[in-house]
Write a protein that holds these residues in place. Structure first.
Motif, PDB file in Angstrom:
ATOM      1  N   CYS A  30       0.841  -1.198   0.000  1.00 37.69           N
ATOM      2  CA  CYS A  30       0.000   0.000   0.000  1.00 37.69           C
ATOM      3  C   CYS A  30       0.877   1.249   0.000  1.00 37.69           C
ATOM      4  O   CYS A  30       1.697   1.447   0.901  1.00 37.69           O
ATOM      5  CB  CYS A  30      -0.900  -0.011   1.236  1.00 37.69           C
ATOM      6  SG  CYS A  30      -1.940   1.438   1.405  1.00 37.69           S
ATOM      7  N   GLU A  34       5.833   2.090  -7.092  1.00 39.22           N
ATOM      8  CA  GLU A  34       6.077   0.945  -7.969  1.00 39.22           C
ATOM      9  C   GLU A  34       6.987   1.269  -9.145  1.00 39.22           C
ATOM     10  O   GLU A  34       7.916   0.516  -9.473  1.00 39.22           O
ATOM     11  CB  GLU A  34       4.747   0.401  -8.495  1.00 39.22           C
ATOM     12  CG  GLU A  34       3.786  -0.053  -7.412  1.00 39.22           C
ATOM     13  CD  GLU A  34       2.417  -0.397  -7.982  1.00 39.22           C
ATOM     14  OE1 GLU A  34       2.344  -0.758  -9.174  1.00 39.22           O
ATOM     15  OE2 GLU A  34       1.430  -0.316  -7.244  1.00 39.22           O
ATOM     16  N   HIS A 156       5.384   7.517  -2.733  1.00 41.44           N
ATOM     17  CA  HIS A 156       4.192   7.508  -3.577  1.00 41.44           C
ATOM     18  C   HIS A 156       3.160   8.446  -2.971  1.00 41.44           C
ATOM     19  O   HIS A 156       2.898   8.397  -1.770  1.00 41.44           O
ATOM     20  CB  HIS A 156       3.609   6.093  -3.658  1.00 41.44           C
ATOM     21  CG  HIS A 156       2.312   6.014  -4.396  1.00 41.44           C
ATOM     22  ND1 HIS A 156       2.234   5.614  -5.707  1.00 41.44           N
ATOM     23  CD2 HIS A 156       1.036   6.292  -4.006  1.00 41.44           C
ATOM     24  CE1 HIS A 156       0.965   5.639  -6.097  1.00 41.44           C
ATOM     25  NE2 HIS A 156       0.215   6.047  -5.072  1.00 41.44           N
ATOM     26  N   ALA A 172      -2.535   4.876   2.442  1.00 38.27           N
ATOM     27  CA  ALA A 172      -1.334   4.955   1.603  1.00 38.27           C
ATOM     28  C   ALA A 172      -0.376   6.032   2.093  1.00 38.27           C
ATOM     29  O   ALA A 172       0.748   6.140   1.602  1.00 38.27           O
ATOM     30  CB  ALA A 172      -1.722   5.221   0.145  1.00 38.27           C
ATOM     31  N   GLU A 191      -0.026  10.068  -8.419  1.00 30.96           N
ATOM     32  CA  GLU A 191      -1.107   9.592  -9.272  1.00 30.96           C
ATOM     33  C   GLU A 191      -1.731  10.715 -10.092  1.00 30.96           C
ATOM     34  O   GLU A 191      -2.191  10.491 -11.213  1.00 30.96           O
ATOM     35  CB  GLU A 191      -2.186   8.923  -8.415  1.00 30.96           C
ATOM     36  CG  GLU A 191      -1.704   7.672  -7.697  1.00 30.96           C
ATOM     37  CD  GLU A 191      -2.811   7.019  -6.892  1.00 30.96           C
ATOM     38  OE1 GLU A 191      -3.979   7.080  -7.319  1.00 30.96           O
ATOM     39  OE2 GLU A 191      -2.508   6.454  -5.827  1.00 30.96           O
ATOM     40  N   ASN A 220      -0.562   2.555 -11.982  1.00 31.47           N
ATOM     41  CA  ASN A 220       0.068   1.552 -11.129  1.00 31.47           C
ATOM     42  C   ASN A 220      -0.855   0.360 -10.909  1.00 31.47           C
ATOM     43  O   ASN A 220      -2.079   0.490 -10.903  1.00 31.47           O
ATOM     44  CB  ASN A 220       0.453   2.155  -9.783  1.00 31.47           C
ATOM     45  CG  ASN A 220       1.737   2.954  -9.853  1.00 31.47           C
ATOM     46  OD1 ASN A 220       2.406   2.964 -10.878  1.00 31.47           O
ATOM     47  ND2 ASN A 220       2.079   3.626  -8.780  1.00 31.47           N
ATOM     48  N   LYS A 222      -1.226  -1.547  -8.171  1.00 34.37           N
ATOM     49  CA  LYS A 222      -1.882  -1.565  -6.851  1.00 34.37           C
ATOM     50  C   LYS A 222      -2.330  -2.970  -6.475  1.00 34.37           C
ATOM     51  O   LYS A 222      -3.503  -3.229  -6.179  1.00 34.37           O
ATOM     52  CB  LYS A 222      -3.068  -0.599  -6.828  1.00 34.37           C
ATOM     53  CG  LYS A 222      -2.670   0.859  -7.002  1.00 34.37           C
ATOM     54  CD  LYS A 222      -3.863   1.772  -6.867  1.00 34.37           C
ATOM     55  CE  LYS A 222      -3.453   3.217  -7.028  1.00 34.37           C
ATOM     56  NZ  LYS A 222      -4.612   4.138  -6.932  1.00 34.37           N
TER      57      LYS A 222
END
Length: 233
Positions: A30, A34, A156, A172, A191, A220, A222
């Motif tokens: 989480c 990535e 992230h 997250a 994102e 991503n 996820k």
């Protein structure tokens, strides 16, 4: 927009070197960066020390770097979901420095705040305390833990503006804010990029002063770490 790079390879260009220390945000799978992890794997850099709550899973997240044998040492709290990690550690191929979860978070936060060390009761009387300075305060024993400053931090985020201000989404958020401040250079994988002034200043979790480079990664995977279901009643 000078902080925005087209992809992970471009954002990491000139930052990676053998033997470096990298702090990575995320908890389980989480909130992990990535694309940046994949970029590090593709670079071929080796002998890495990775500071992260855990080591991903086999073949995904930081597990990619373990599979390619690019990691020399892990500084982590929980590593129970990665069989390759277990194999390398038990065979002596991988160094491991365990840190209690709260202690690891504070070590990252302290490093980012310019605090070289702090005392905590957590770990006193256990293997965690071996070789560390002990000191008594008000009749209680504490151990000295060192702050962590990494050569590079990768995080992230949910949203960012062109100035590098970051907002994380719900769970997250986890270790990302602490990791972001602990890097000499920090690269954020976001994102969604929004226009200046869109983010509520009171809702910003990481100020842009800590972020040097960013990429947008809206696709991503996820992946779910452990999927559990219950029988239909």
């Amino acid at each position: 927009m000078a902080r925005l790079y087209p992809d992970a390879a471009a954002a990491l260009d000139g930052l990676l070197f053998d033997g470096m220390t990298i702090a990575a945000g995320g908890f389980g799978l989480c909130g992990i960066p990535e694309k940046l992890i994949a970029g590090i794997a593709a670079s071929g850099v080796k002998d890495l020390t990775i500071v992260s709550n855990n080591a991903g899973v086999d073949g995904f997240g930081l597990g990619v770097l373990l599979h390619s044998r690019q990691v020399r040492k892990m500084i982590s709290s929980y590593v129970g979901e990665n069989k390759e990690f277990e194999r390398q550690y038990l065979s002596g191929e991988l160094e491991l420095e365990f840190a209690p979860q709260g202690t690891l978070a504070e070590r990252l936060r302290a490093g980012g705040a310019g605090i070289p060390g702090f005392y905590t009761k957590t770990g006193v009387g256990t293997l965690i305390a071996e070789g560390k300075e002990h000191k008594d305060f008000d009749g209680e024993t504490y151990i000295l833990e060192r702050g962590i400053v990494a050569d590079l931090a990768i995080v992230h985020a949910w949203r960012a503006d062109p100035y590098g201000n970051l907002v994380y989404r719900k769970t997250a958020r986890n270790f990302n804010p602490n990791a972001a401040t602990a890097g000499r250079v920090t690269v954020a994988e976001v994102e969604e990029m929004v226009q200046p002034g869109t983010l509520d200043p009171d809702a910003i979790h990481t100020p842009g002063v800590y972020i040097q480079r960013m990429i947008v990664a809206a696709d991503n995977e996820k992946r779910i770490e452990n999927r559990t279901v219950r029988e239909r009643i």
